[in-house]
Design an enzyme around this catalytic site. Structure first.
Site, PDB file in Angstrom:
ATOM      1  N   THR A 108       4.455   2.300   5.672  1.00  0.00           N
ATOM      2  CA  THR A 108       3.053   1.884   5.769  1.00  0.00           C
ATOM      3  C   THR A 108       2.367   2.775   6.787  1.00  0.00           C
ATOM      4  OG1 THR A 108       1.566   0.237   6.730  1.00  0.00           O
ATOM      5  CG2 THR A 108       3.880   0.049   7.306  1.00  0.00           C
ATOM      6  N   ARG A 145      -6.304  -3.231   9.951  1.00  0.00           N
ATOM      7  CA  ARG A 145      -6.929  -4.562   9.989  1.00  0.00           C
ATOM      8  C   ARG A 145      -6.417  -5.378  11.165  1.00  0.00           C
ATOM      9  NH1 ARG A 145      -6.685  -5.947   3.861  1.00  0.00           N
ATOM     10  NH2 ARG A 145      -7.816  -4.033   3.390  1.00  0.00           N
ATOM     11  N   ARG A 200       0.624  -5.147  -6.486  1.00  0.00           N
ATOM     12  CA  ARG A 200       0.803  -6.513  -5.990  1.00  0.00           C
ATOM     13  C   ARG A 200       1.517  -7.305  -7.079  1.00  0.00           C
ATOM     14  NH1 ARG A 200      -2.639  -8.965  -2.425  1.00  0.00           N
ATOM     15  NH2 ARG A 200      -2.626 -10.754  -3.807  1.00  0.00           N
ATOM     16  N   ASP A 239       5.296  -5.331   5.656  1.00  0.00           N
ATOM     17  CA  ASP A 239       5.540  -6.734   5.929  1.00  0.00           C
ATOM     18  C   ASP A 239       5.839  -7.571   4.676  1.00  0.00           C
ATOM     19  OD1 ASP A 239       5.687  -8.260   8.090  1.00  0.00           O
ATOM     20  OD2 ASP A 239       3.612  -8.973   8.027  1.00  0.00           O
ATOM     21  N   ASP A 264       2.793  -0.910  11.959  1.00  0.00           N
ATOM     22  CA  ASP A 264       2.751  -2.238  12.574  1.00  0.00           C
ATOM     23  C   ASP A 264       4.020  -3.044  12.322  1.00  0.00           C
ATOM     24  OD1 ASP A 264       2.383  -2.494   9.884  1.00  0.00           O
ATOM     25  OD2 ASP A 264       0.668  -3.826   9.997  1.00  0.00           O
ATOM     26  N   GLY A 315       0.840  -1.202   0.000  1.00  0.00           N
ATOM     27  CA  GLY A 315       0.000   0.000   0.000  1.00  0.00           C
ATOM     28  C   GLY A 315       0.866   1.238   0.000  1.00  0.00           C
ATOM     29  N   ASP A 373       0.155   1.948   8.761  1.00  0.00           N
ATOM     30  CA  ASP A 373      -0.363   1.172   9.895  1.00  0.00           C
ATOM     31  C   ASP A 373       0.546   1.149  11.119  1.00  0.00           C
ATOM     32  OD1 ASP A 373      -2.708   0.498   8.596  1.00  0.00           O
ATOM     33  OD2 ASP A 373      -1.877  -1.305   7.692  1.00  0.00           O
TER      34      ASP A 373
END
Lengths: 328, 328, 328, 328
Positions: free
Chosen positions: A130, A176, A76, A107, A134, A15, A132
């Site tokens: 990212t 998510r 992708r 990731d 994370d 992303g 996120d």
């Protein structure tokens, strides 16, 4: 002995996140400063497989530090998940003379980079990009600060109308598996409750909290819900709350992809510049299969494998506790 | 044995900074949550001397997390610099039943708080609130991130017009002794050169740099100058450059006080909440004469004296070096 | 009979203004839609003299509607002020096959376009592009709305710090001959007083107004001063006020060139699109030496000569009166 | 002979809109300037029925010009739709001494005001306050400009990520019966297609348009859909397009209530100030049952009945045609 690097390939994958362009700029200019050539690889690993290479000079990255998205695009790539795909990609790199990589992403990007590097012995450094936040090994990832600011601007606006109408608002934010955005932006937005994937807040608890607010004369409330919350997303939570809590006018907003875009904040631009700069310096120093991250306002390297395997709980504990107390 | 605290006074002092209101909110609500009363002291130490106290409840700090400035106001107070002034202030606190303090501000605020606490044995915790980011013991101070974002928005706008006209712009930013804003915002804004109080960049060096840019076909350039730069401010630098560098159309902008205001960023709101929360928890735990700061994304306490005495060079070294390389 | 137009040249001239790019996009795409070729002329009339032409297709103007500044750049051109300069320019146009022009800019741009068109019989339509809103024949000019919003964001920020410190602020905005920005942005910012070139407000009147505010317990005030105000600019006004009004802490901010930049507002993008579109349609309909403007939310044509000669007072009278009343 | 007005009631009703606070401020201060008392009526007509009156002085409206929402709040009121409800409301007004009204809101607000005024002979002036811009008699309504800017900021952000991923985005904006926001913001955002309630664009037409874009190498597209579009909202349109147009990655964003909030733009603040000021002046001049609107940058009065009954097509025709051409 480490072979001197001559040509660095840089790509963005997964992303997109604000700050990726600032990071590309840093990689290109640091590379050129150190006497290397730099090649942009378009659309992530897909461009490596399809030979979408573009030579970058100092001017190619002029006036992009402030742009959201990524000028190299991202996509992708299923083919790259196979050994054959990576082999094809590696051959293309070799043909092009690219002898080191900087990969910016999350990731999945790290996993691909780690495999390619190990299988074909090409040095690679990853940058955590990212929204996120994370990823293990960096206090912050590129785009996270910008996304938080986008969310609080939305909360500030919605609070205007919530307060004018005595309404209850449910706002769904990205995340998510990670509640980072929900927790930070919810705290910064003064949200009355925050629902996260990492923590099981039952609907009963939420209703109790809202009732307590209503008792103490709060006339409007905002609840932030990470998309990965166990209760099933903002629409579902709103439906459940409506059944038990009828006197309120309840509205739902799904912020969606507008959280990914926008001109990066100062924090993200500086972070992106530092990490892009550090990535090239790390390659030059002979490092490989590492992630460059920021810890305590200092750049630190972490093994890619360690970063990938470490899914440890990242939310700041004081924030979790505090966010409950500050909305009393 | 530590005496239990019953009533906490909170004040903002020195220059205002975005995030101060979010911090006041956190102090008030954490105090109430822990069973204390909380009193707002208006206009900093002046309000302590003049008994400008106002009781705060949970509602007093409703809907202020997003506001710039400080609802408690701030002012200079010469009287408080004398022992007699502080004695008068202390008597007022005692009369009001205030038995602990949270003081939000900069260097001068810390010095006043440390003296009062030592002389009259009243516990005090300070929170670093200044856009200058020039306090030892915290990676970031309240308002610094917001100020950086205000500056880069200005740079982004000025670059539009600089690029349309092939112009050279000098932008002066805040920072009498500290180049933090100049360095971060200059880096984030992609400035062609950055002049700082901490580093001696002669006019000759600057001109060389600008000439190099002109040679490589840069048609516009932006130079960021901290107000405390040794060359004497943006107007003076522009004058000196004009003498030697005549083919350029040179413009000067002084950003001034608009850097102090504005709704705090997500980063500043979270930081302010965490530090306000931690300040009250520290008082509760018996701490005194400490600053609560953030180091490596964790809250840390530092002795006030240590923070005050430590004027060590705070600028990130990798940033200094990098900022030169990235504008090639 | 009107000869059919085959190739349109488009240029931006004078000070850049947000919305110029949106207007270029509209000219290019409307031209192509109507079967014409479109050529961009770089750096205004200078590029006409120096043959800086660039062919534009639909993709050349992709993703520029949101950008400040002008991709065609702008410059002053002394040569074009002479007949010989214009003759040279016209010959270049002819060689290139350009048989009609759209010129985006202000007063000076119009004068140049009118002369060229009359002397060499080439059709030309002008679009009012200047942040000053000082052109006759259009309620609004490109960039004015964006500039107003930039100024009120600055005022909102400065009010935070003004209110926190009980200060008096003088903010100087653009407008050498026109008080439009000062009046609109001052009204929108809730300024306590507004000084304009068109209206003689003596320092005595200003001080009286500020004193009245101080009496009614206003603790902070903001005064907006157009750069062309008869009293001599913000620094000078501040100096005069300081002499008579000592109890206040007075600060000055000069907003300067940041008022020219920034992503255009919705209003400016729509206006720019409509006027660019209408300009090409007007050429197609055989019009020449006209300005396309907006009056009462409808596009209207005005003779260039009429627009140039008409320096009538443009400030809305109800606004002038109202701005005084609303700050009581 | 017209009886002199002594006490004016002001209320906001219907959906809140940015600029309502600026308008309240103008009503209060103009009223006071003209020697009237001004009373705020909370929660629209509900507060009239329930006697929620609050006296307003100059300070009550200090520092609210920049705030979104409405400090007087707004609510639906079923009781006021009945004669008995309005009778009760009128008696309350009389008891309070309120002898004239300014009502800020939309269609429903106007209908209520017109009935009350006619039935009980109390003068009333309405101000068009709604983000939808769907009221006859004013080129623009309060909040419309702010909403448009909120939408284009979202579009700009989403375009970053759309362009990075080669995606097709459907963005749903407010407008159940009116395509004004969709048309203006879609035009300003450079949307590839715009679907409106007023115009029947079949799915086939849309797909054709998207295919044409894909053929000419557009790698990403944004489609704006008003919530009242006949095809059934963004989710439904996306579903239909997905079936026939499989090679694209399609995403949907529903902007929702964040379009209602936010600090009003300069345009909305000036408009709100002018209309609030004009409303009180109109009452003073003996006018009643009129709407104050802006036409061609001048304040104009329109009969309330005329405004209510006139649902004529308001979209600018040149915009409709142009928006198709400019995205080629």
């Amino acid at each position: 002995m480490v072979k001197a690097i001559k040509k660095i390939g840089v790509l963005t994958s997964g992303g997109d996140a604000p700050g990726m362009n600032a990071c590309i700029r840093a990689v290109v200019r640091t590379g050129i400063y150190l006497g290397k050539e730099v090649v942009g690889i378009k659309q992530g690993y897909q461009g490596m497989v399809d030979r979408k290479f573009v030579n970058m000079d100092s001017h190619s990255v002029c006036n992009i530090i402030q742009l959201g998205g990524t000028i190299l695009k991202t996509a992708r790539c299923d083919e790259f998940r196979t050994y054959e795909g990576r082999q094809k990609a590696y051959k293309n790199l070799k043909k092009e003379g690219i002898d080191a990589l900087v990969a910016i992403g999350g990731d999945g990007t790290f996993t691909g980079a780690e495999l390619l590097s190990r299988e074909f012995d090409i040095p690679v450094i990853c940058v955590p990009g990212t929204i996120d936040n994370d990823l293990y090994g960096s206090d912050f990832t590129l785009g996270y600060d910008t996304a938080n600011n986008t969310v609080i601007e939305a909360i500030d606006k919605i609070r205007d109308t919530a307060a004018s109408h005595d309404r209850l608002f449910f706002i769904e934010v990205m995340g998510r598996d990670s509640g980072c955005i929900a927790l930070w932006a919810g705290t910064a937005g003064g949200a009355e409750a925050i629902l996260l994937p990492e923590k099981d807040t039952g609907i009963e608890d939420l209703i109790q909290k809202l009732e307590k607010g209503a008792d103490s004369n709060k006339s409007s409330s905002i609840v932030i819900i990470a998309e990965g919350d166990k209760n099933g997303g903002a629409y579902h939570v709103a439906k459940l709350v409506k059944e038990k809590f009828q006197f309120y006018d309840i509205k739902v907003t799904i912020l969606g992809h507008l959280q990914r875009g926008g001109s990066p904040t100062s924090f993200d631009r500086v972070l992106a510049s530092r990490l892009g700069y550090a990535a090239v310096k790390a390659l030059e120093a002979g490092e490989t299969r590492k992630m460059v991250g920021i810890r305590g306002n200092r750049v630190k390297l972490t093994d890619l494998v360690e970063s990938i395997n470490n899914n440890s709980f990242k939310l700041e504990e004081d924030l979790m506790e505090m966010s409950t107390i500050l909305t009393i």
